[in-house]
Design a protein around this motif. Structure first.
Motif, PDB file in Angstrom:
ATOM      1  N   GLU A  29       0.858  -1.183   0.000  1.00  0.00           N
ATOM      2  CA  GLU A  29       0.000   0.000   0.000  1.00  0.00           C
ATOM      3  C   GLU A  29       0.896   1.235   0.000  1.00  0.00           C
ATOM      4  N   TYR A  30       0.621   2.141  -0.909  1.00  0.00           N
ATOM      5  CA  TYR A  30       1.465   3.324  -1.074  1.00  0.00           C
ATOM      6  C   TYR A  30       0.730   4.621  -0.741  1.00  0.00           C
ATOM      7  N   ARG A  31      -0.437   4.529  -0.171  1.00  0.00           N
ATOM      8  CA  ARG A  31      -1.259   5.702   0.137  1.00  0.00           C
ATOM      9  C   ARG A  31      -0.492   6.687   1.016  1.00  0.00           C
ATOM     10  N   GLY A  32      -0.452   7.953   0.601  1.00  0.00           N
ATOM     11  CA  GLY A  32       0.214   8.985   1.379  1.00  0.00           C
ATOM     12  C   GLY A  32       1.626   9.301   0.912  1.00  0.00           C
ATOM     13  N   VAL A  54       1.597   0.205 -10.735  1.00  0.00           N
ATOM     14  CA  VAL A  54       0.345   0.421 -10.025  1.00  0.00           C
ATOM     15  C   VAL A  54      -0.753   0.058 -11.008  1.00  0.00           C
ATOM     16  N   VAL A  55      -1.558  -0.931 -10.627  1.00  0.00           N
ATOM     17  CA  VAL A  55      -2.596  -1.458 -11.517  1.00  0.00           C
ATOM     18  C   VAL A  55      -3.899  -1.523 -10.736  1.00  0.00           C
ATOM     19  N   LYS A  56      -4.994  -1.269 -11.426  1.00  0.00           N
ATOM     20  CA  LYS A  56      -6.295  -1.443 -10.781  1.00  0.00           C
ATOM     21  C   LYS A  56      -6.419  -2.903 -10.357  1.00  0.00           C
ATOM     22  N   ASN A  57      -7.035  -3.112  -9.211  1.00  0.00           N
ATOM     23  CA  ASN A  57      -7.128  -4.463  -8.661  1.00  0.00           C
ATOM     24  C   ASN A  57      -7.887  -5.419  -9.574  1.00  0.00           C
ATOM     25  N   SER A  58      -8.948  -4.940 -10.224  1.00  0.00           N
ATOM     26  CA  SER A  58      -9.713  -5.811 -11.126  1.00  0.00           C
ATOM     27  C   SER A  58      -8.852  -6.241 -12.311  1.00  0.00           C
ATOM     28  N   LEU A  59      -7.991  -5.359 -12.805  1.00  0.00           N
ATOM     29  CA  LEU A  59      -7.101  -5.714 -13.910  1.00  0.00           C
ATOM     30  C   LEU A  59      -5.996  -6.656 -13.444  1.00  0.00           C
ATOM     31  N   ALA A  60      -5.519  -6.436 -12.234  1.00  0.00           N
ATOM     32  CA  ALA A  60      -4.480  -7.316 -11.691  1.00  0.00           C
ATOM     33  C   ALA A  60      -5.023  -8.730 -11.505  1.00  0.00           C
ATOM     34  N   LYS A  61      -6.265  -8.855 -11.061  1.00  0.00           N
ATOM     35  CA  LYS A  61      -6.869 -10.178 -10.892  1.00  0.00           C
ATOM     36  C   LYS A  61      -6.928 -10.914 -12.228  1.00  0.00           C
ATOM     37  N   PRO A  79      -5.499   0.692  -2.695  1.00  0.00           N
ATOM     38  CA  PRO A  79      -4.446   1.075  -3.649  1.00  0.00           C
ATOM     39  C   PRO A  79      -3.154   0.300  -3.386  1.00  0.00           C
ATOM     40  N   LEU A  80      -2.758  -0.507  -4.351  1.00  0.00           N
ATOM     41  CA  LEU A  80      -1.569  -1.332  -4.198  1.00  0.00           C
ATOM     42  C   LEU A  80      -0.575  -1.074  -5.318  1.00  0.00           C
ATOM     43  N   ARG A 105       4.583   5.167   5.536  1.00  0.00           N
ATOM     44  CA  ARG A 105       3.302   4.972   4.855  1.00  0.00           C
ATOM     45  C   ARG A 105       3.341   3.839   3.833  1.00  0.00           C
ATOM     46  N   PHE A 106       4.504   3.343   3.509  1.00  0.00           N
ATOM     47  CA  PHE A 106       4.665   2.233   2.571  1.00  0.00           C
ATOM     48  C   PHE A 106       4.564   0.934   3.366  1.00  0.00           C
ATOM     49  N   GLN A 107       3.447   0.212   3.195  1.00  0.00           N
ATOM     50  CA  GLN A 107       3.202  -0.996   3.987  1.00  0.00           C
ATOM     51  C   GLN A 107       2.985  -2.191   3.072  1.00  0.00           C
TER      52      GLN A 107
END
Length: 175
Positions: A29-32, A54-61, A79-80, A105-107
């Motif tokens: 997670e890169y938020r912030g 950084v890819v939308k989760n639906s596209l990554a799936k 956001p991943l 903030r990078f987790q």
């Protein structure tokens, strides 16, 4: 700005191609984080041979379907940033671990290697995996050790004989 269907297909194809050849993946997670910080991460990733996207989760799936990283699908929420190790299994983990030390903030949320989903706490273990060159050198050291000991043992017999003869010579010369 919304992506067109063709753009979405291109992203899925690109990520799927990378996922087929990657050794391991890390989702964080890169938020912030600022753009400058993410740019610095991408620069370090290029140096380390890590594909970052950084890819939308639906596209990554969709991209992960049929790859070793299909196990990550359930964790694709929020956001991943996805990082794929392309040169050795631990490179993405080393990158994520080093970047996370300086950025709170990078987790890391997801880690996958060999079709298995690991707990995020195992990031350090994966990061400590040797690179290809390190693994080869360790293997060579293990293979060399028995031969080296055998040669030393064989060499000890004539060495001991020479030392014994020298001791006898010295004792006769003193007498």
């Amino acid at each position: 700005m919304a992506l067109s269907f063709a753009q979405k297909e291109a992203i899925v194809a690109e990520v799927a191609e990378v996922a087929k050849t990657a050794y391991a993946a890390v989702g964080a997670e890169y938020r912030g984080l600022t753009v400058e910080q993410l740019t610095a991460l991408r620069v370090e990733a290029r140096k380390a041979g890590v594909y970052v996207r950084v890819v939308k989760n639906s596209l990554a799936k969709r991209a992960f379907a049929g790859t070793d990283f299909a196990c990550m699908e359930a964790g694709l929420t929020g956001p991943l940033l996805l990082a794929f190790s392309q040169e050795d299994p631990g490179s993405a983990a080393r990158l994520a671990e080093a970047f996370a030390k300086g950025h709170d903030r990078f987790q890391v949320k997801l880690i996958s290697i060999g079709g298995k989903l690991l707990d995020p706490s195992e990031l350090g273990t994966l990061a400590k995996m040797p690179t290809y060159d390190e693994a080869i050198s360790q293997l060579m050291a293990v293979m060399k050790a028995p031969v080296q000991k055998l040669v030393a043992t064989i060499n000890e017999v004539p060495g001991k004989l020479v030392r014994t003869l020298a001791a006898i010579r010295d004792s006769k010369s003193k007498a």
